[in-house]
Design an enzyme around this catalytic site. Structure first.
Site, PDB file in Angstrom:
ATOM      1  N   LYS A  15       0.823  -1.211   0.000  1.00 49.76           N
ATOM      2  CA  LYS A  15       0.000   0.000   0.000  1.00 49.76           C
ATOM      3  C   LYS A  15       0.863   1.270   0.000  1.00 49.76           C
ATOM      4  O   LYS A  15       0.565   2.221  -0.719  1.00 49.76           O
ATOM      5  CB  LYS A  15      -0.881  -0.042   1.255  1.00 49.76           C
ATOM      6  CG  LYS A  15      -2.007   0.921   1.283  1.00 49.76           C
ATOM      7  CD  LYS A  15      -3.012   0.513   2.351  1.00 49.76           C
ATOM      8  CE  LYS A  15      -2.336   0.365   3.696  1.00 49.76           C
ATOM      9  NZ  LYS A  15      -2.905   1.237   4.731  1.00 49.76           N
ATOM     10  N   ARG A  90     -10.840   4.032  10.244  1.00 60.32           N
ATOM     11  CA  ARG A  90     -10.492   2.718  10.773  1.00 60.32           C
ATOM     12  C   ARG A  90     -11.723   2.056  11.377  1.00 60.32           C
ATOM     13  O   ARG A  90     -11.744   0.853  11.595  1.00 60.32           O
ATOM     14  CB  ARG A  90      -9.391   2.899  11.816  1.00 60.32           C
ATOM     15  CG  ARG A  90      -8.632   1.639  12.081  1.00 60.32           C
ATOM     16  CD  ARG A  90      -7.208   1.919  12.488  1.00 60.32           C
ATOM     17  NE  ARG A  90      -6.288   1.846  11.362  1.00 60.32           N
ATOM     18  CZ  ARG A  90      -4.976   2.063  11.474  1.00 60.32           C
ATOM     19  NH1 ARG A  90      -4.453   2.381  12.624  1.00 60.32           N
ATOM     20  NH2 ARG A  90      -4.207   1.965  10.419  1.00 60.32           N
ATOM     21  N   ARG A 129      11.816 -11.963   4.731  1.00 62.10           N
ATOM     22  CA  ARG A 129      12.672 -10.770   4.661  1.00 62.10           C
ATOM     23  C   ARG A 129      13.828 -10.857   5.675  1.00 62.10           C
ATOM     24  O   ARG A 129      13.650 -11.351   6.789  1.00 62.10           O
ATOM     25  CB  ARG A 129      11.849  -9.509   4.959  1.00 62.10           C
ATOM     26  CG  ARG A 129      10.794  -9.257   3.902  1.00 62.10           C
ATOM     27  CD  ARG A 129      10.392  -7.804   3.854  1.00 62.10           C
ATOM     28  NE  ARG A 129       9.624  -7.402   5.029  1.00 62.10           N
ATOM     29  CZ  ARG A 129       8.759  -6.389   5.024  1.00 62.10           C
ATOM     30  NH1 ARG A 129       8.552  -5.692   3.925  1.00 62.10           N
ATOM     31  NH2 ARG A 129       8.106  -6.081   6.121  1.00 62.10           N
ATOM     32  N   ARG A 162      13.509  -9.058  11.306  1.00 62.28           N
ATOM     33  CA  ARG A 162      12.847  -8.123  12.235  1.00 62.28           C
ATOM     34  C   ARG A 162      11.717  -8.844  12.956  1.00 62.28           C
ATOM     35  O   ARG A 162      11.061  -9.711  12.386  1.00 62.28           O
ATOM     36  CB  ARG A 162      12.229  -6.961  11.454  1.00 62.28           C
ATOM     37  CG  ARG A 162      13.210  -5.941  10.977  1.00 62.28           C
ATOM     38  CD  ARG A 162      12.459  -4.633  10.702  1.00 62.28           C
ATOM     39  NE  ARG A 162      13.300  -3.731   9.932  1.00 62.28           N
ATOM     40  CZ  ARG A 162      13.147  -3.503   8.624  1.00 62.28           C
ATOM     41  NH1 ARG A 162      12.162  -4.070   7.960  1.00 62.28           N
ATOM     42  NH2 ARG A 162      13.953  -2.688   8.000  1.00 62.28           N
ATOM     43  N   ARG A 173      -0.943  -9.802  12.875  1.00 62.11           N
ATOM     44  CA  ARG A 173      -1.239  -8.470  12.318  1.00 62.11           C
ATOM     45  C   ARG A 173      -2.273  -8.567  11.207  1.00 62.11           C
ATOM     46  O   ARG A 173      -3.141  -7.721  11.076  1.00 62.11           O
ATOM     47  CB  ARG A 173       0.039  -7.818  11.787  1.00 62.11           C
ATOM     48  CG  ARG A 173       0.944  -7.330  12.901  1.00 62.11           C
ATOM     49  CD  ARG A 173       2.276  -6.885  12.364  1.00 62.11           C
ATOM     50  NE  ARG A 173       2.213  -5.621  11.654  1.00 62.11           N
ATOM     51  CZ  ARG A 173       3.144  -5.211  10.792  1.00 62.11           C
ATOM     52  NH1 ARG A 173       4.179  -5.971  10.535  1.00 62.11           N
ATOM     53  NH2 ARG A 173       3.028  -4.047  10.204  1.00 62.11           N
TER      54      ARG A 173
END
Ligand SMILES: [Zn+2]
Length: 217
Positions: A15, A90, A129, A162, A173
């Protein structure tokens, strides 16, 4: 032609990248709730002071304060050709407040774009990642691996994952995002403003899909 856009999409859907490209193409600002809250707090506006009283004790900023800060931001001159809302609304209460406010101004939302990426795909994308501890270079164990796997090609630094990219965190999430956003996408679908696009594939191709939607509206 004004482009009053809302971008939806889970963390890792790309996004941010798409928003930046839209900013350049349509010369409209990207308005991220996090950024404008921090800015209002920093400049000490009455709403900023109020927001800070909640944020400083780790509480959520109430809807009416967030809405007030968004309204102040939308009044600025750089929104003359439109804007991209990112992270707002939201909640349905925020969406309703935004709807009434924009109707009063006579400039409603023109398009809500929902960038969809399935959970399994996001897990592969994010949990693979790796980042160099020394120089910050980014790698991906599948799509962009370093030559020796554990070390940075540029500086030999150690590569690490991370916390945000850990598989369990990514799933959590995503699920939080889905629970929060599904009612919103339903809300905009009912208003006939929602278009869903696939966030899988080439960044430029996805951007073309988004521009087609924006230009046809
Ligand atoms: Zn490095």
């Amino acid at each position: 032609m004004r482009q009053n856009l809302i971008l939806l999409g889970p963390p890792g859907a790309g996004k941010g990248t798409q928003a930046k490209m839209l900013v350049d193409k349509y010369a409209i600002p990207q308005i991220s709730t996090g950024d404008i809250l921090r800015e209002a707090v920093k400049s000490g506006t009455p709403l900023g002071i109020e927001a800070n009283s909640h944020m400083s004790r780790g509480a959520l900023v109430p809807d009416e304060v967030v809405i007030g800060i968004v309204k102040e931001r939308l009044k600025r001159g750089d929104c003359g050709k439109g804007y991209i809302l990112d992270g707002f609304p939201r909640t349905i209460a925020q969406a309703d407040a935004l709807f009434s406010y924009l109707n009063e101004c006579g400039c409603p939302i023109t398009e809500v774009i929902d960038i969809k990426v399935p959970k399994d795909h996001l897990v592969i994308r994010l949990s693979g990642r790796r980042v160099c501890r020394s120089c910050g270079a980014g790698y991906h164990i599948e799509f962009n691996p370093s030559k020796d796997g554990g070390r940075c090609d540029r500086c030999g630094g150690e590569l690490f994952q991370r916390d945000d990219d850990r598989e369990d965190v990514v799933i959590k999430r995503f699920e939080t995002y889905e629970a929060q956003t599904t009612p919103l996408s339903e809300y905009y679908k009912k208003k006939g403003q929602l278009t869903t696009i696939s966030g899988i594939g080439d960044v430029e191709a996805i951007f073309d899909d988004i521009c087609k939607i924006v230009d046809e509206r």
